[in-house]
Scaffold this motif. Structure first.
Motif, PDB file in Angstrom:
ATOM      1  N   UNK A 294       0.916  -1.299   0.008  1.00 50.27           N
ATOM      2  CA  UNK A 294       0.043   0.084   0.037  1.00 50.27           C
ATOM      3  C   UNK A 294       0.807   1.332  -0.103  1.00 50.27           C
ATOM      4  N   UNK A 295       2.114   1.292  -0.297  1.00 48.41           N
ATOM      5  CA  UNK A 295       3.151   2.121  -0.379  1.00 48.41           C
ATOM      6  C   UNK A 295       3.053   3.088  -1.614  1.00 48.41           C
ATOM      7  N   UNK A 296       3.629   4.227  -1.534  1.00 49.89           N
ATOM      8  CA  UNK A 296       3.758   4.985  -2.748  1.00 49.89           C
ATOM      9  C   UNK A 296       4.932   4.086  -3.437  1.00 49.89           C
ATOM     10  N   UNK A 297       4.948   4.056  -4.684  1.00 46.20           N
ATOM     11  CA  UNK A 297       6.184   3.116  -5.522  1.00 46.20           C
ATOM     12  C   UNK A 297       7.394   3.789  -5.130  1.00 46.20           C
ATOM     13  N   UNK A 298       8.309   2.669  -4.876  1.00 50.48           N
ATOM     14  CA  UNK A 298       9.647   3.113  -4.408  1.00 50.48           C
ATOM     15  C   UNK A 298       9.984   3.314  -3.072  1.00 50.48           C
ATOM     16  N   UNK A 299       8.907   3.289  -2.230  1.00 50.05           N
ATOM     17  CA  UNK A 299       9.057   3.518  -0.813  1.00 50.05           C
ATOM     18  C   UNK A 299       8.787   2.373  -0.073  1.00 50.05           C
ATOM     19  N   UNK A 300       9.171   2.366   1.189  1.00 49.64           N
ATOM     20  CA  UNK A 300       9.104   0.915   1.888  1.00 49.64           C
ATOM     21  C   UNK A 300       7.604   0.490   2.166  1.00 49.64           C
ATOM     22  N   UNK A 301       7.584  -0.439   2.133  1.00 44.89           N
ATOM     23  CA  UNK A 301       6.202  -1.219   2.101  1.00 44.89           C
ATOM     24  C   UNK A 301       5.480  -0.641   3.425  1.00 44.89           C
ATOM     25  N   UNK A 302       4.216  -0.582   3.653  1.00 48.69           N
ATOM     26  CA  UNK A 302       3.455  -0.289   4.871  1.00 48.69           C
ATOM     27  C   UNK A 302       3.022  -1.405   5.973  1.00 48.69           C
ATOM     28  N   UNK A 303       3.345  -1.377   7.320  1.00 47.55           N
ATOM     29  CA  UNK A 303       3.512  -2.410   8.086  1.00 47.55           C
ATOM     30  C   UNK A 303       2.266  -1.727   9.095  1.00 47.55           C
ATOM     31  N   UNK A 304       2.330  -0.488   9.419  1.00 51.13           N
ATOM     32  CA  UNK A 304       1.492   0.264  10.360  1.00 51.13           C
ATOM     33  C   UNK A 304       0.474   1.259   9.868  1.00 51.13           C
ATOM     34  N   UNK A 305      -0.758   1.225  10.005  1.00 58.13           N
ATOM     35  CA  UNK A 305      -1.559   1.726   9.520  1.00 58.13           C
ATOM     36  C   UNK A 305      -1.447   3.407   9.331  1.00 58.13           C
ATOM     37  N   UNK A 306      -0.751   3.929  10.470  1.00 56.99           N
ATOM     38  CA  UNK A 306      -0.512   5.410  10.554  1.00 56.99           C
ATOM     39  C   UNK A 306       0.121   5.843   9.045  1.00 56.99           C
ATOM     40  N   UNK A 307       1.047   5.071   8.723  1.00 55.27           N
ATOM     41  CA  UNK A 307       1.864   5.539   7.639  1.00 55.27           C
ATOM     42  C   UNK A 307       0.739   5.267   6.457  1.00 55.27           C
ATOM     43  N   UNK A 308      -0.108   4.504   6.253  1.00 56.72           N
ATOM     44  CA  UNK A 308      -1.054   4.448   5.151  1.00 56.72           C
ATOM     45  C   UNK A 308      -1.985   5.748   5.138  1.00 56.72           C
ATOM     46  N   UNK A 309      -2.215   6.094   6.297  1.00 58.95           N
ATOM     47  CA  UNK A 309      -3.216   7.143   6.614  1.00 58.95           C
ATOM     48  C   UNK A 309      -2.416   8.462   6.102  1.00 58.95           C
ATOM     49  N   UNK A 310      -1.134   8.435   6.517  1.00 53.78           N
ATOM     50  CA  UNK A 310      -0.407   9.715   6.153  1.00 53.78           C
ATOM     51  C   UNK A 310      -0.199   9.783   4.618  1.00 53.78           C
ATOM     52  N   UNK A 311       0.422   8.625   3.853  1.00 54.15           N
ATOM     53  CA  UNK A 311       0.728   8.847   2.681  1.00 54.15           C
ATOM     54  C   UNK A 311      -0.235   8.580   1.768  1.00 54.15           C
ATOM     55  N   UNK A 312      -1.364   7.818   2.010  1.00 56.27           N
ATOM     56  CA  UNK A 312      -2.357   7.318   0.906  1.00 56.27           C
ATOM     57  C   UNK A 312      -3.947   8.073   1.028  1.00 56.27           C
ATOM     58  N   UNK A 313      -4.104   8.780   2.262  1.00 58.56           N
ATOM     59  CA  UNK A 313      -5.361   9.138   2.484  1.00 58.56           C
ATOM     60  C   UNK A 313      -5.923   9.883   1.282  1.00 58.56           C
ATOM     61  N   UNK A 314      -5.422  10.778   0.569  1.00 59.00           N
ATOM     62  CA  UNK A 314      -5.881  11.318  -0.653  1.00 59.00           C
ATOM     63  C   UNK A 314      -5.723  10.655  -1.898  1.00 59.00           C
ATOM     64  N   UNK A 315      -5.381   9.350  -1.817  1.00 61.64           N
ATOM     65  CA  UNK A 315      -4.842   8.606  -3.113  1.00 61.64           C
ATOM     66  C   UNK A 315      -5.973   7.529  -3.231  1.00 61.64           C
ATOM     67  N   UNK A 316      -6.779   7.011  -2.410  1.00 61.24           N
ATOM     68  CA  UNK A 316      -7.451   5.834  -2.318  1.00 61.24           C
ATOM     69  C   UNK A 316      -8.876   6.193  -1.759  1.00 61.24           C
ATOM     70  N   UNK A 317      -9.761   5.222  -2.098  1.00 63.37           N
ATOM     71  CA  UNK A 317     -11.281   5.482  -1.625  1.00 63.37           C
ATOM     72  C   UNK A 317     -11.478   5.052  -0.069  1.00 63.37           C
TER      73      UNK A 317
END
Ligand code: TXA
Ligand code: MG
Length: 333
Positions: free
Chosen positions: A145-168
């Motif tokens: 669920x990470x931006x391409x090239x970034x480390x994968x996401x294992x804690x949801x906190x980083x998903x919220x910060x990185x992807x909130x405006x990119x997914x539904x």
């Protein structure tokens, strides 16, 4: 902005799972937990939905997506020529952190496989992931669920910060149990070829199969890796990453960088943490180290660390997988 839902339990949080399943069914993107890393999922049979995944991640379109299933009934219409070895892999390791590359059927769009005639299939063991796929009733294409090239996401906190405006939608749940992505294995031929190392590695597989190989592209600079994803610079934090086997060397490098005024951090196993000025423990054993690695790399970015020096880890399949990711993020010295 994404809809954010909390999911801890498949019975108590059934409504949230249904909502996420409906989103998948209607062609939307949903970030969900798995036992390896968080995935960014969409309907694998819907070309437009798959394209949304590539856009959300900024992912090159030739890098294929893994298709996740909830049970074996789903598999039949997705793949062709499943040989006995592939069946044995499924019996032994599914549900679990193993992606099996097989010949794809016509049902899987080429946009999902990056133009390849094969498809990587995985049945995750995570209960929430499986409930979501089952409820959606369709196979779910999901890269990390990470931006391409970034480390994968294992804690949801980083998903919220990185992807909130990119997914539904984002499902908030616990941190990933394994913390490293699944093993990818090509089972289309006579030999089993490991395309991406993971928790289930060569040592484990050799107990059950005679002919297990590791893709040459993983170790040689001259041969292109068979798994398109392995050719990109991956897993990179902003900091420059060095890796060394020699604790004394790490200690003196740390001191030199520190004296130069650099923000440096040493990632190591718990026993060594006191040896360093800026040591951070990844854990007491390789399971903990694997689980904490990506969060530690991301935390270093959050803390504006400029130099990461990481200890080399030995011993078994999981250590090999950890080193595969680290060596892609940095330089062995
Ligand atoms: O643990 C995982 O596998 C996670 C969770 C969400 O399931 N997913 C994941 O997906 O790591 P992704 O897209 O970040 O990595 C998939 C890897 C890439 O290196 C890709 O090139 C490779 O699998 N892959 C997928 N399909 C393939 C195929 N047909 N042939 C060769 N490699 C393939
Ligand atoms: Mg990935």
């Amino acid at each position: 902005m994404a809809i954010i839902l909390q999911v801890e339990d498949i019975v108590e949080d059934k409504t949230a799972i249904m909502q996420a399943a409906n989103a998948i069914k209607s062609g939307k993107t949903v970030i969900f937990p798995t036992e390896t890393v968080y995935g960014l999922g969409a309907n694998a049979l819907d070309e437009k939905a798959a394209e949304k995944i590539y856009r959300a991640k900024g992912r090159p379109s030739d890098n294929p997506l893994i298709v996740h299933i909830s049970d074996l009934d789903m598999l039949e219409e997705l793949v062709e020529d499943v040989n006995d070895q592939a069946k044995k892999l499924m019996e032994l390791f599914w549900p679990g952190p193993l992606t099996i590359v097989l010949n794809k059927s016509e049902k899987i769009p080429y946009s999902v496989t990056g133009g390849l005639d094969t498809v990587g299939i995985r049945m995750p063991s995570d209960k929430i992931a499986r409930a979501l796929i089952k409820e959606a009733g369709v196979p779910v294409a999901a890269p990390s669920a990470n931006l391409s090239g970034k480390p994968s996401i294992t804690d949801v906190e980083h998903a919220l910060r990185e992807m909130s405006d990119r997914v539904d939608m984002i499902l908030i749940s616990e941190s990933s149990e394994i913390g490293l992505e699944s093993t990818v294995i090509d089972a289309t031929g006579e030999e089993l070829v490991i395309l991406r190392p993971g928790k289930i590695g060569k040592n484990t597989l050799k107990k059950y199969f005679k002919n297990v190989k590791i893709d040459k592209g993983l170790t040689s600079k001259e041969v292109a890796p068979k798994s398109p994803g392995m050719k990109y610079t991956h897993y990179s934090p902003n900091a420059k990453v060095y890796i060394s086997e020699d604790i004394r060397k790490i200690r003196s490098m740390e001191e030199n960088f520190y004296n130069d005024g650099k923000k440096v951090r040493v990632l190591c196993e718990e026993d060594y943490v006191e040896v360093f000025r800026e040591g951070l423990s990844l854990g007491k054993n390789i399971e903990e180290i694997a689980r904490n690695l990506f969060t530690a790399l991301r935390q270093a970015d959050d803390d504006k660390i400029e130099i990461i020096i990481c200890q080399y880890f030995h011993g078994g399949d999981l250590a090999d997988a950890v080193m595969n990711r680290l060596l892609k993020a940095g330089e062995l010295i």
